[in-house]
Design a protein around this motif. Structure first.
Motif, PDB file in Angstrom:
ATOM      1  N   ILE A  44     127.160  12.904  44.129  1.00 55.89           N
ATOM      2  CA  ILE A  44     126.570  11.643  44.576  1.00 55.89           C
ATOM      3  C   ILE A  44     126.207  11.687  46.060  1.00 55.89           C
ATOM      4  N   GLN A  45     127.172  12.094  46.895  1.00 55.30           N
ATOM      5  CA  GLN A  45     126.914  12.090  48.330  1.00 55.30           C
ATOM      6  C   GLN A  45     125.805  13.068  48.714  1.00 55.30           C
ATOM      7  N   SER A  46     125.773  14.227  48.055  1.00 49.78           N
ATOM      8  CA  SER A  46     124.800  15.263  48.409  1.00 49.78           C
ATOM      9  C   SER A  46     123.556  15.229  47.542  1.00 49.78           C
ATOM     10  N   TYR A  47     123.401  14.187  46.732  1.00 55.66           N
ATOM     11  CA  TYR A  47     122.309  14.154  45.763  1.00 55.66           C
ATOM     12  C   TYR A  47     120.924  14.347  46.381  1.00 55.66           C
ATOM     13  N   PRO A  48     120.593  13.694  47.495  1.00 52.98           N
ATOM     14  CA  PRO A  48     119.234  13.877  48.049  1.00 52.98           C
ATOM     15  C   PRO A  48     118.876  15.333  48.337  1.00 52.98           C
ATOM     16  N   VAL A  49     119.878  16.154  48.611  1.00 52.61           N
ATOM     17  CA  VAL A  49     119.623  17.572  48.882  1.00 52.61           C
ATOM     18  C   VAL A  49     119.712  18.397  47.608  1.00 52.61           C
ATOM     19  N   THR A  50     120.781  18.174  46.840  1.00 56.44           N
ATOM     20  CA  THR A  50     121.033  19.018  45.676  1.00 56.44           C
ATOM     21  C   THR A  50     120.004  18.819  44.568  1.00 56.44           C
ATOM     22  N   HIS A  80     116.951  18.820  44.770  1.00 60.45           N
ATOM     23  CA  HIS A  80     115.841  19.744  44.984  1.00 60.45           C
ATOM     24  C   HIS A  80     116.251  21.199  44.778  1.00 60.45           C
ATOM     25  N   GLN A  81     117.552  21.479  44.750  1.00 59.29           N
ATOM     26  CA  GLN A  81     118.016  22.856  44.757  1.00 59.29           C
ATOM     27  C   GLN A  81     118.894  23.232  43.565  1.00 59.29           C
ATOM     28  N   SER A  82     119.586  22.285  42.979  1.00 55.84           N
ATOM     29  CA  SER A  82     120.570  22.605  41.956  1.00 55.84           C
ATOM     30  C   SER A  82     120.108  22.188  40.566  1.00 55.84           C
ATOM     31  N   PRO A  83     119.879  23.147  39.672  1.00 53.56           N
ATOM     32  CA  PRO A  83     119.530  22.792  38.286  1.00 53.56           C
ATOM     33  C   PRO A  83     120.621  21.980  37.596  1.00 53.56           C
ATOM     34  N   LEU A  84     121.893  22.207  37.999  1.00 55.12           N
ATOM     35  CA  LEU A  84     122.973  21.426  37.405  1.00 55.12           C
ATOM     36  C   LEU A  84     122.831  19.941  37.732  1.00 55.12           C
ATOM     37  N   VAL A  85     122.349  19.642  38.931  1.00 55.38           N
ATOM     38  CA  VAL A  85     122.118  18.247  39.303  1.00 55.38           C
ATOM     39  C   VAL A  85     120.934  17.683  38.522  1.00 55.38           C
ATOM     40  N   TRP A  86     119.962  18.535  38.187  1.00 57.25           N
ATOM     41  CA  TRP A  86     118.879  18.077  37.313  1.00 57.25           C
ATOM     42  C   TRP A  86     119.452  17.630  35.971  1.00 57.25           C
ATOM     43  N   ASP A  87     120.429  18.371  35.483  1.00 58.10           N
ATOM     44  CA  ASP A  87     121.087  18.031  34.229  1.00 58.10           C
ATOM     45  C   ASP A  87     121.712  16.648  34.318  1.00 58.10           C
ATOM     46  N   VAL A  88     122.476  16.413  35.386  1.00 61.02           N
ATOM     47  CA  VAL A  88     123.099  15.096  35.587  1.00 61.02           C
ATOM     48  C   VAL A  88     122.027  14.015  35.691  1.00 61.02           C
ATOM     49  N   THR A  89     120.902  14.352  36.337  1.00 62.30           N
ATOM     50  CA  THR A  89     119.825  13.380  36.534  1.00 62.30           C
ATOM     51  C   THR A  89     119.211  12.949  35.212  1.00 62.30           C
ATOM     52  N   VAL A  90     118.869  13.915  34.350  1.00 65.07           N
ATOM     53  CA  VAL A  90     118.214  13.544  33.092  1.00 65.07           C
ATOM     54  C   VAL A  90     119.184  12.826  32.160  1.00 65.07           C
TER      55      VAL A  90
END
Length: 445
Positions: free
Chosen positions: A133-139, A141-151
């Motif tokens: 959550i805290q690092s979301y604006p950066v991650t 763009h860089q972390s596919p795992l965060v894309w997973d959480v996003t979708v």
């Protein structure tokens, strides 16, 4: 009014009366959930060392196992559930309108369990806040795992919006039959409602359904999740363009199996045989067979291309896969279920609700085992190993296996609570059945 004619009394019955069976199921599910929370507290105190997961290195073993396999399984059920509901609305499949909301609720429950597994596997839940959550604006763009959480988050928002819009129609018309204690909740849910919005909401829901159908193969179980695994090129078991369609067929197969189970349990519990008819169950079972057949076909493609004249790394992982008892079990139970579904399609007299229930349970267990095996065997047989010793072998620990029982219990509690708050069958479905003069179907569970 005939007892075989669907009515408002039918869909509000779960909210107006509570049977002893309800209390028993609630108590059992609560105990199982509490046992799991107790075991999870041990993991929180001692760390992931209480599992059979291992770090990268000479200790051997794998870093992902049942937790990630179960996460994929729950996400698949969720995505398949919303796809089923969207298809009903988008293509006007009025036959399955009585199970549309069940599919939506299954999506919410399953997505919640999938999100819970992310916290479980992180080891420390606070990492969700600091690492995501805290690092979301950066991650993002860089972390596919965060894309997973996003979708996954996006689909949860879409599903809740979907449900919130469609339920306003029901609550506004059956308010007098709903529990008085929840009147403040219903007032908020129907705030500003007028009948003039019905047509607008119908169009909005149609576009939401279209968005779900379009995005499912592009972003969800046919897109981002299989792509995440393919990003690790040293794991030959995770490679291949077939993984996207394979994940999608597993999602649809698991979701339809889940909806069949919910349908049969609820119609038995609340005498909804004239609403959730044998015709609906038979049709869902045939759809289960179609996607189950696609699942088996894609598995066959992976096996053939893996064991015959394949590169050595792919041949090793494919050989380990087909000889694993867990894989043989997974494919075997799906084949047994498919044999019944095929027999039902050829000879309709073979159909029975009990057999459809058994087939659904077999397919759910088979897809779960296949996904867990897919995860850890993909890690056990890398193309390049940094260490000379054997990578070891993984088997889920009791705490990991208890997590599966615990999440199923939590999802059961979710449905038991929802049954007391909102109608799980749409008023539109009752109106459609009543207009068509649709009576009850023969058959008994």
């Amino acid at each position: 009014m005939s007892s075989n004619t669907p009515s408002v009394d039918d869909i509000v019955r779960p909210m107006q009366s509570t049977s002893m069976g309800y209390y028993i199921v609630f108590a059992v599910a609560s105990v199982l959930a509490l046992i799991w929370f107790g075991l999870w507290s041990i993991q929180l105190q001692r760390g992931l060392a209480v599992t059979n997961l291992a770090d990268w290195g000479s200790a051997g073993g794998v870093t992902w196992g049942l937790y990630i396999g179960a996460f994929i399984w729950w996400v698949g059920i969720a995505h398949g559930g919303i796809i089923l509901s969207a298809a009903v609305r988008l293509f006007g499949m009025k036959r399955y309108l009585p199970v549309a909301r069940l599919a939506e609720l299954l999506t919410i429950g399953a997505l919640s369990m999938a999100g819970f597994y992310i916290m479980i596997h992180l080891g420390r839940p606070d990492r969700m806040a600091w690492s995501v959550i805290q690092s979301y604006p950066v991650t993002v763009h860089q972390s596919p795992l965060v894309w997973d959480v996003t979708v996954i988050t996006m689909y949860m928002v879409m599903t809740l919006t979907y449900l919130g819009l469609t339920i306003r129609y029901d609550l506004a018309r059956i308010r007098d039959d709903l529990p008085d204690i929840l009147e403040p909740v219903y007032k908020i849910a129907t705030l500003g409602y007028t009948e003039t919005e019905d047509e607008i909401i119908e169009r909005i829901v149609w576009w939401l359904a279209l968005g779900v159908i379009v995005m499912a193969p592009l972003l969800l179980h046919g897109g981002v999740i299989p792509w995440l695994f393919a990003l690790l090129p040293s794991m030959p078991g995770w490679q291949g363009a077939v993984q996207g369609p394979q994940f999608l067929t597993i999602a649809l197969t698991s979701a339809i199996a889940g909806v069949i189970i919910l349908t049969l349990v609820l119609r038995r519990a609340y005498d909804w045989y004239h609403i959730l008819t044998d015709d609906v169950v038979r049709g869902l079972t045939l759809w289960l067979g179609l996607f189950g057949l696609l699942f088996l076909w894609l598995q066959l493609q992976q096996v053939i291309t893996g064991v015959y004249a394949a590169p050595l790394d792919q041949r090793a992982v494919a050989g380990a896969k087909v000889t694993a008892p867990a894989y043989q079990f997974a494919i075997g139970v799906v084949l047994i279920a498919m044999a019944y579904i095929f027999a039902q399609a050829v000879k309709p007299d073979v159909f029975s609700p009990v057999r459809s229930l058994a087939a659904s349970l077999l397919i759910l267990s088979g897809t779960l085992v296949e996904k867990v095996l897919f995860v850890f065997e993909g890690l056990e047989y890398p193309t390049f190993s940094m260490y000379y010793n054997s990578p070891g072998h993984y088997f889920p620990s009791p705490i990991e296996m208890a997590s599966l029982v615990g999440t199923i219990a939590l999802c059961t509690l979710f449905f038991l609570v929802v049954l007391k708050v909102i109608p799980v069958i749409e008023l539109h479905a009752i109106e459609e059945l009543r207009d068509e003069g649709h009576g009850s179907m023969e058959g008994d569970d």
